[in-house]
Design a protein around this motif. Structure first.
Motif, mmCIF file in Angstrom:
data_model
loop_
_atom_site.group_PDB
_atom_site.id
_atom_site.type_symbol
_atom_site.label_atom_id
_atom_site.label_comp_id
_atom_site.label_asym_id
_atom_site.label_seq_id
_atom_site.Cartn_x
_atom_site.Cartn_y
_atom_site.Cartn_z
ATOM 1 N N LEU A 173 54.995 24.845 -24.945
ATOM 2 C CA LEU A 173 54.357 26.128 -25.208
ATOM 3 C C LEU A 173 52.892 26.101 -24.775
ATOM 4 O O LEU A 173 52.403 27.042 -24.148
ATOM 5 C CB LEU A 173 54.478 26.481 -26.693
ATOM 6 N N LEU A 174 52.209 25.026 -25.075
ATOM 7 C CA LEU A 174 50.813 24.881 -24.676
ATOM 8 C C LEU A 174 50.669 24.986 -23.155
ATOM 9 O O LEU A 174 49.798 25.700 -22.659
ATOM 10 C CB LEU A 174 50.260 23.540 -25.170
ATOM 11 N N THR A 175 51.518 24.295 -22.422
ATOM 12 C CA THR A 175 51.404 24.321 -20.958
ATOM 13 C C THR A 175 51.797 25.670 -20.376
ATOM 14 O O THR A 175 51.339 26.031 -19.294
ATOM 15 C CB THR A 175 52.219 23.194 -20.292
ATOM 16 N N SER A 176 52.629 26.423 -21.087
ATOM 17 C CA SER A 176 53.004 27.748 -20.571
ATOM 18 C C SER A 176 51.951 28.806 -20.897
ATOM 19 O O SER A 176 51.902 29.843 -20.241
ATOM 20 C CB SER A 176 54.368 28.182 -21.123
ATOM 21 N N GLU A 182 48.449 28.048 -21.269
ATOM 22 C CA GLU A 182 47.143 27.682 -20.740
ATOM 23 C C GLU A 182 47.302 27.118 -19.335
ATOM 24 O O GLU A 182 48.333 26.550 -19.001
ATOM 25 C CB GLU A 182 46.477 26.630 -21.633
ATOM 26 N N ASP A 183 46.259 27.250 -18.544
ATOM 27 C CA ASP A 183 46.302 26.751 -17.170
ATOM 28 C C ASP A 183 45.795 25.331 -17.026
ATOM 29 O O ASP A 183 45.697 24.823 -15.924
ATOM 30 C CB ASP A 183 45.480 27.672 -16.256
ATOM 31 N N VAL A 184 45.484 24.672 -18.131
ATOM 32 C CA VAL A 184 44.881 23.347 -18.083
ATOM 33 C C VAL A 184 45.923 22.251 -17.884
ATOM 34 O O VAL A 184 45.728 21.324 -17.107
ATOM 35 C CB VAL A 184 44.072 23.076 -19.373
ATOM 36 N N TRP A 185 47.044 22.344 -18.576
ATOM 37 C CA TRP A 185 48.020 21.262 -18.624
ATOM 38 C C TRP A 185 49.276 21.587 -17.828
ATOM 39 O O TRP A 185 49.676 22.741 -17.746
ATOM 40 C CB TRP A 185 48.425 20.977 -20.075
#
Length: 166
Positions: A49-52, A54-57
């Motif tokens: 979910l974090l990677t979807s 945010e563009d960082v990871w």
């Protein structure tokens, strides 16, 4: 696919692959041991979910041969350093050298990127298993702390994980 030809202790080839329509559910279900939940998410789904959002990871599925056994992600910081984060190896798969093969594979791949950027990761001070693993793979504490975690940087090319007989 990122493949450094590393194997786990039972002889399976460990590779890192993009998370896609075919494997995302298996990656999302990856869960650490209960005693590790103080340091990592209860399910890899949180990292997906974090990677979807945010563009960082960027998330990667960890495979042992053709089986999803974990999750790891990487990102680039504002200073150009490359980071490894969100590594979770499924509880029943732990103790087989998959974590070492994963970090060694990803660290080598990141270190070889254009400009030879610094490769960093962080871990909780009480996570002595992570500290030992990262130290064995060439990471050294920088002296910096972020979000209560020790920041470590790769100081030399990562050695291959220990070779295991098949």
């Amino acid at each position: 696919m990122i493949d450094a030809a590393h194997h786990d202790r039972v002889g399976r080839r460990v590779t890192l692959r993009p998370v896609d329509d075919d494997n995302w559910r298996a990656v999302a279900d990856v869960a650490p041991r209960d005693d590790q939940r103080a340091w990592v998410a209860a399910l890899a789904a949180r990292y997906l979910l974090l990677t979807s959002r945010e563009d960082v990871w960027t998330s990667l599925a960890v495979y042992a041969d053709e089986t999803v056994v974990g999750h790891v992600m990487w990102g680039v910081d504002d200073d150009g350093s490359h980071w490894i984060g969100g590594m979770v190896i499924d509880a029943p798969e732990q103790g087989r050298g998959i974590g070492a093969a994963t970090v060694s594979t990803l660290a080598g791949w990141l270190a070889a990127r254009a400009g030879n950027p610094p490769v960093r990761l962080s871990y909780h001070p009480e996570n002595t298993a992570a500290a030992a693993l990262y130290t064995a793979l060439g990471f050294r504490p920088t002296g910096e702390i972020e979000d209560d975690e020790i920041i470590a940087e790769l100081t030399s090319p990562p050695p291959p994980p220990p070779t295991h007989p098949r």
